[in-house]
Design an enzyme around this catalytic site. Structure first.
Site, PDB file in Angstrom:
ATOM      1  N   ASN A  88       8.122  -7.136  -1.626  1.00  0.00           N
ATOM      2  CA  ASN A  88       8.066  -7.852  -0.221  1.00  0.00           C
ATOM      3  C   ASN A  88       8.059  -7.488   0.822  1.00  0.00           C
ATOM      4  OD1 ASN A  88       8.331 -11.055  -1.368  1.00  0.00           O
ATOM      5  ND2 ASN A  88       9.898  -9.367  -3.130  1.00  0.00           N
ATOM      6  N   GLU A 122       3.860 -10.677  -0.893  1.00  0.00           N
ATOM      7  CA  GLU A 122       4.239  -9.886  -1.823  1.00  0.00           C
ATOM      8  C   GLU A 122       2.722  -9.083  -2.545  1.00  0.00           C
ATOM      9  OE1 GLU A 122       7.543 -12.449  -4.197  1.00  0.00           O
ATOM     10  OE2 GLU A 122       5.933 -13.775  -3.855  1.00  0.00           O
TER      11      GLU A 122
END
Length: 311
Positions: free
Chosen positions: A209, A257
């Site tokens: 992330n 992500e």
């Protein structure tokens, strides 16, 4: 490259490229080229990019403007070009009310001691944008370089203007090929890896992330084939990236992500430099995690096939 906020610290006299230069795209680099050290015949001049902080449009609208290259990225890109110093003029009420003549005298002549100037054909300055290249030419004459409108002939029969606005439009549509062509490099996202919900691990696709600058202009939500540079890896790593709200798991905030192919190891707190290579599909909601997993497998295969073609 020196970054100057305090006008007393400027190395003078200067050869300047003047503008906002968001993204440092192909057109911007053509404006900057005439003032780079290798192009200057006078070694006493300091090659200088003069820009504004905040962006003038942000000052007048009082709304944060999303940028193709936030501050740190802009600095890195200009440094790669060989620019010796970046002078950031504080765009505030005092600067905004300067007339064109006052801007020339106080900023360009008194503060910067400008000897050579390079600008785009549509550059304006001073109160209500009253100043233009004609005003600059009246003083600097043949020491002024004006770069004409820059266009690029791609698949469309009509040439497209090289501009930050057209790059933003292309990114909003997921037209990565067009955005990258206008930039002259892959559009990239640079950020540190932060703790996520680790849902990807539960379905066999662990993701990193990214924490990105709040002013970074994000492309269209969806899945992308990407090439990732990590300081701990000697070579780029291929992968897929998802941008969006993750509707299948009822996400409530936009996230970025990245799933890396052939990678094992801890990425937390490492900086990732992610180049967008190809838009694969828009974000969508799936009926189950199994359906999501099956689609991610398909996305990965699509990306691998594309990278194989590029090899």
């Amino acid at each position: 490259m020196r970054v100057i906020f305090d006008p007393t610290q400027i190395s003078r006299p200067t050869a300047i490229a003047l503008g906002n230069f968001d993204g440092v795209h192909v057109g911007h680099r053509r404006v900057i080229a005439p003032i780079l050290p290798k192009a200057l015949r006078d070694p006493s001049l300091t090659s200088t990019v003069v820009s504004f902080s905040p962006h003038p449009q942000e000052f007048f609208s009082q709304k944060q403007r999303l940028l193709l290259a936030p501050f740190d990225e802009k600095v890195a890109l200009l440094k790669l070009l060989g620019v010796e110093q970046l002078v950031l003029l504080p765009f505030n009420a005092d600067l905004a009310k300067l007339t064109a003549a006052e801007f020339i005298q106080k900023i360009l002549i008194d503060s910067l001691q400008v000897e050579l100037i390079s600008v785009g054909f549509d550059f304006h300055f001073g109160q209500k944008r009253q100043g233009n290249v004609t005003d600059l030419h009246n003083i600097w004459g043949d020491r002024l370089t004006v770069i004409p409108e820059q266009t690029m002939q791609l698949n469309d029969p009509s040439p497209i203007r090289i501009s930050s606005s057209n790059i933003r439009v292309a990114l909003a549509k997921g037209e990565v090929d067009l955005a990258n062509a206008l930039l002259g490099r892959p559009y990239n996202l640079v950020g540190k890896v932060i703790q996520g919900k680790q849902l990807g691990r539960t379905i066999g696709f662990p993701t990193a992330n990214l924490d990105l600058p709040p002013q970074k202009c994000l492309p269209r939500d969806g899945v992308y084939a990407v090439k990732v540079n990590i300081s701990s890896s000697p070579k780029p790593i291929f992968g897929v990236m998802n941008i969006g709200l993750r509707p299948t798991v009822n996400g409530d905030r936009r996230s970025v992500e990245v799933h890396l192919f052939d990678w094992q190891g801890d990425l937390y707190d490492q900086e990732l430099n992610v180049d967008l290579v190809k838009f694969i599909r828009p974000e969508q909601k799936f009926a189950s995690l199994d359906a999501l997993k099956e689609q991610i497998q398909s996305d990965c295969q699509t990306a691998l096939t594309y990278f194989a073609v590029l090899a």
